[in-house]
Write an enzyme that holds these catalytic residues in place. Structure first.
Site, PDB file in Angstrom:
ATOM      1  N   SER A   1      16.476  53.963  13.478  1.00  0.00           N
ATOM      2  CA  SER A   1      16.339  53.991  14.938  1.00  0.00           C
ATOM      3  C   SER A   1      17.675  53.991  15.653  1.00  0.00           C
ATOM      4  O   SER A   1      17.770  53.536  16.800  1.00  0.00           O
ATOM      5  CB  SER A   1      15.479  52.812  15.404  1.00  0.00           C
ATOM      6  OG  SER A   1      14.129  53.052  15.081  1.00  0.00           O
TER       7      SER A   1
ATOM      8  N   ARG B   1      22.584  51.173  18.800  1.00  0.00           N
ATOM      9  CA  ARG B   1      21.268  50.597  18.501  1.00  0.00           C
ATOM     10  C   ARG B   1      20.970  50.599  16.999  1.00  0.00           C
ATOM     11  O   ARG B   1      21.379  51.494  16.277  1.00  0.00           O
ATOM     12  CB  ARG B   1      20.191  51.404  19.243  1.00  0.00           C
ATOM     13  CG  ARG B   1      18.850  50.711  19.312  1.00  0.00           C
ATOM     14  CD  ARG B   1      17.870  51.515  20.135  1.00  0.00           C
ATOM     15  NE  ARG B   1      17.475  52.739  19.461  1.00  0.00           N
ATOM     16  CZ  ARG B   1      16.805  53.731  20.054  1.00  0.00           C
ATOM     17  NH1 ARG B   1      16.472  53.646  21.321  1.00  0.00           N
ATOM     18  NH2 ARG B   1      16.467  54.803  19.381  1.00  0.00           N
ATOM     19  N   ASP B   2      20.203  49.592  16.586  1.00  0.00           N
ATOM     20  CA  ASP B   2      19.730  49.472  15.197  1.00  0.00           C
ATOM     21  C   ASP B   2      20.912  49.406  14.222  1.00  0.00           C
ATOM     22  O   ASP B   2      20.971  50.149  13.245  1.00  0.00           O
ATOM     23  CB  ASP B   2      18.804  50.663  14.857  1.00  0.00           C
ATOM     24  CG  ASP B   2      17.823  50.340  13.739  1.00  0.00           C
ATOM     25  OD1 ASP B   2      17.662  49.156  13.399  1.00  0.00           O
ATOM     26  OD2 ASP B   2      17.219  51.287  13.195  1.00  0.00           O
TER      27      ASP B   2
ATOM     28  N   ASP C   1       8.022  54.471  11.835  1.00  0.00           N
ATOM     29  CA  ASP C   1       9.162  53.535  11.878  1.00  0.00           C
ATOM     30  C   ASP C   1      10.450  54.214  11.435  1.00  0.00           C
ATOM     31  O   ASP C   1      11.544  53.697  11.686  1.00  0.00           O
ATOM     32  CB  ASP C   1       8.916  52.356  10.929  1.00  0.00           C
ATOM     33  CG  ASP C   1       7.726  51.530  11.349  1.00  0.00           C
ATOM     34  OD1 ASP C   1       7.641  51.174  12.533  1.00  0.00           O
ATOM     35  OD2 ASP C   1       6.868  51.256  10.490  1.00  0.00           O
TER      36      ASP C   1
ATOM     37  N   TYR D   1      14.682  49.552  25.228  1.00  0.00           N
ATOM     38  CA  TYR D   1      15.224  49.786  23.872  1.00  0.00           C
ATOM     39  C   TYR D   1      16.211  50.957  23.863  1.00  0.00           C
ATOM     40  O   TYR D   1      15.858  52.077  23.502  1.00  0.00           O
ATOM     41  CB  TYR D   1      14.034  50.075  22.930  1.00  0.00           C
ATOM     42  CG  TYR D   1      14.341  50.136  21.461  1.00  0.00           C
ATOM     43  CD1 TYR D   1      14.955  49.084  20.805  1.00  0.00           C
ATOM     44  CD2 TYR D   1      13.978  51.248  20.690  1.00  0.00           C
ATOM     45  CE1 TYR D   1      15.210  49.124  19.439  1.00  0.00           C
ATOM     46  CE2 TYR D   1      14.232  51.310  19.327  1.00  0.00           C
ATOM     47  CZ  TYR D   1      14.844  50.241  18.702  1.00  0.00           C
ATOM     48  OH  TYR D   1      15.088  50.277  17.349  1.00  0.00           O
TER      49      TYR D   1
ATOM     50  N   ASP E   1      15.147  43.721  17.814  1.00  0.00           N
ATOM     51  CA  ASP E   1      16.103  43.611  16.680  1.00  0.00           C
ATOM     52  C   ASP E   1      17.545  43.317  17.064  1.00  0.00           C
ATOM     53  O   ASP E   1      18.351  42.965  16.189  1.00  0.00           O
ATOM     54  CB  ASP E   1      16.129  44.899  15.817  1.00  0.00           C
ATOM     55  CG  ASP E   1      14.802  45.237  15.191  1.00  0.00           C
ATOM     56  OD1 ASP E   1      13.886  44.401  15.260  1.00  0.00           O
ATOM     57  OD2 ASP E   1      14.674  46.344  14.641  1.00  0.00           O
TER      58      ASP E   1
HETATM   59  C1  BGC Z   1      11.818  54.206  17.479  1.00  0.00           C
HETATM   60  C2  BGC Z   1      11.604  54.570  18.916  1.00  0.00           C
HETATM   61  C3  BGC Z   1      10.128  54.494  19.262  1.00  0.00           C
HETATM   62  C4  BGC Z   1       9.575  53.152  18.869  1.00  0.00           C
HETATM   63  C5  BGC Z   1       8.086  53.066  19.076  1.00  0.00           C
HETATM   64  C6  BGC Z   1      11.201  52.862  17.186  1.00  0.00           C
HETATM   65  O1  BGC Z   1      11.292  52.582  15.833  1.00  0.00           O
HETATM   66  O2  BGC Z   1      13.183  54.199  17.198  1.00  0.00           O
HETATM   67  O3  BGC Z   1      12.070  55.868  19.129  1.00  0.00           O
HETATM   68  O4  BGC Z   1       9.944  54.723  20.622  1.00  0.00           O
HETATM   69  O5  BGC Z   1       9.837  52.875  17.512  1.00  0.00           O
HETATM   70  O6  BGC Z   1       7.400  53.885  18.208  1.00  0.00           O
END
Ligand code: BGC
Length: 395
Positions: A129, A122-123, A350, A117, A168
């Site tokens: 995120s 990203r996101d 989140d 990820y 995502d």
């Molecule tokens: C976050 C990450 C995190 C993951 C698991 C994601 O929403 O952006 O930084 O490692 O959740 O908690």
């Protein structure tokens, strides 16, 4: 935060005669790595007969959380959460060394679970995120992120590894193509995911590409474009044989099976026949097959014990009232679902709820979102306690 159980690992690897302490440690947790290479055959269930490895990172977070609890029966229950095998998120380049560290601790008969990820941009449809790599930094993604992960896995050929690829990202390209941010991210997502699939295509690896959830790609208009969009990237990667299929409900809230569906009385329900994840998997999988991709699934049940909490199906941030769901298992009663898994580490946020904070997303300010909540990925003790109190089955 990192907790080390080095003694136990030492017992497993020691070549000299073990000391008394090591013998005791080995009695508590007899752990030994496999002595031959693991091969996860395409078409098989890679989780079958294996124990879901409980990574030390999450175990450490949970141990710290349990230590803060004054109610001893709650603390005892909390401690059990740390024994649940869950996915470890490698969400930054700085965390890549955790891969080698983790794989070195996995015993024979276990399967490690890791989330990849860190795509550039990203996101793209949210803020919570947004990652460290900017749009365009695809060469850093390849050389500083994917390549060292692949090297760590190659160095541990005797360990079984399940990889969940880029939550995502491809779903966002299907449904959020109108956003300039997702337009900007598109080529990097496609190139990045294809590169990840190709580079991580190792015999001891089983990959599942994220496919959102029933309330996302499950809409009539999204199912086919969703399957085609994911299969296109899989094929661009050269149809790597260690791709087993797709992942659903990652960090999500949908029930696996619920009749009538949670949002079946909504006015637009007639446009979505995937009212739970079982229906989504069974609608999406044939389309993936038609599009030329393997179509088995893993489904995140980590936080879906309680439904009826969201004001809207699209609400994704720290939903109030949620509980830990079914523990990881291959007993899914669905031939297409290889396993129920714990994708999102329950207790990690989140997204931040402070409107003035960097990466604040308005979804984390919705009425059904828990407040206060720290930055995505950071520990939220109160939220963890809520998940524990509402767990089904209970701990
Ligand atoms: C976050 C990450 C995190 C993951 C698991 C994601 O929403 O952006 O930084 O490692 O959740 O908690």
């Amino acid at each position: 935060m990192k907790y080390s159980f080095g003694l136990v690992a030492l017992a497993a690897f020691a070549t000299a005669a073990p000391t008394e302490v090591e013998k005791e440690a080995a009695k508590i947790a007899p752990r030994a790595a496999c002595t031959t290479a693991v091969k996860l055959a395409a078409g098989s269930n890679p989780f079958s007969g294996k124990k879901f490895y409980a990574n030390e990172y999450y175990a450490g977070e949970v141990a710290a959380a349990a230590a803060q609890m004054s109610d001893s029966s709650m603390a005892a229950k909390a401690a059990k959460v740390g024994q649940v095998g869950s996915f470890l998120w490698i969400d930054t380049i700085a965390r890549v060394p955790l891969v080698a560290d983790t794989l070195s601790k996995v015993a024979c008969g276990e399967i490690a679970q890791i989330v990849v990820y860190d795509l550039p941009g990203r996101d793209c449809a949210a803020k919570a995120s947004n990652g460290e790599l900017a749009v365009g930094e695809i060469s850093r993604y390849k050389s500083e992120y994917i390549d060292p992960i692949a090297a760590a896995i190659k160095a541990n050929p005797n360990v079984a590894v399940a990889l969940l690829i880029e939550p995502d990202s491809l779903p966002n390209l299907v449904t959020n193509a109108n956003l300039t941010t997702c337009q900007a991210s598109k080529s990097g997502y496609e190139e990045g995911v294809a590169y990840a699939l190709k580079t991580l295509n190792l015999p001891n690896v089983a990959m599942y590409i994220d496919a959102g959830h029933g309330g996302w790609l499950g809409w009539d208009a999204n199912l086919k474009p969703g399957a085609e969009g994911i299969a296109k990237v899989y094929k661009a990667a050269g149809s790597p044989k260690q791709v087993f299929g797709f992942a659903t409900n990652v960090a999500g809230w949908n029930a696996f099976q619920q009749t009538p569906g949670e949002f079946s009385t909504a006015t637009d329900a007639k446009y979505n026949k995937c009212q739970d994840e079982k229906r989504y998997v069974n609608a999406f999988a044939p389309l993936l097959k038609t599009a030329g991709m393997p179509n088995h699934a893993i489904v995140d049940t980590g936080r879906n014990a309680v439904t009826g909490l969201r004001l809207a199906w699209g609400d994704w941030c720290n939903v109030i009232g949620a509980g830990f769901g079914v523990r990881p298992t291959t007993t899914t009663n669905d031939a297409l679902v290889d396993a129920f898994v714990w994708g999102k580490p329950g207790g990690e946020s989140d997204g931040v709820s402070d409107p003035d904070a960097d990466r604040y997303d308005s979804f984390c300010g919705h009425e059904d979102a828990f407040k206060p909540s720290p930055q995505a990925g950071q520990w939220n003790q109160a939220y963890f306690e809520q998940l524990l109190a509402n767990a089904k089955p209970p701990f």
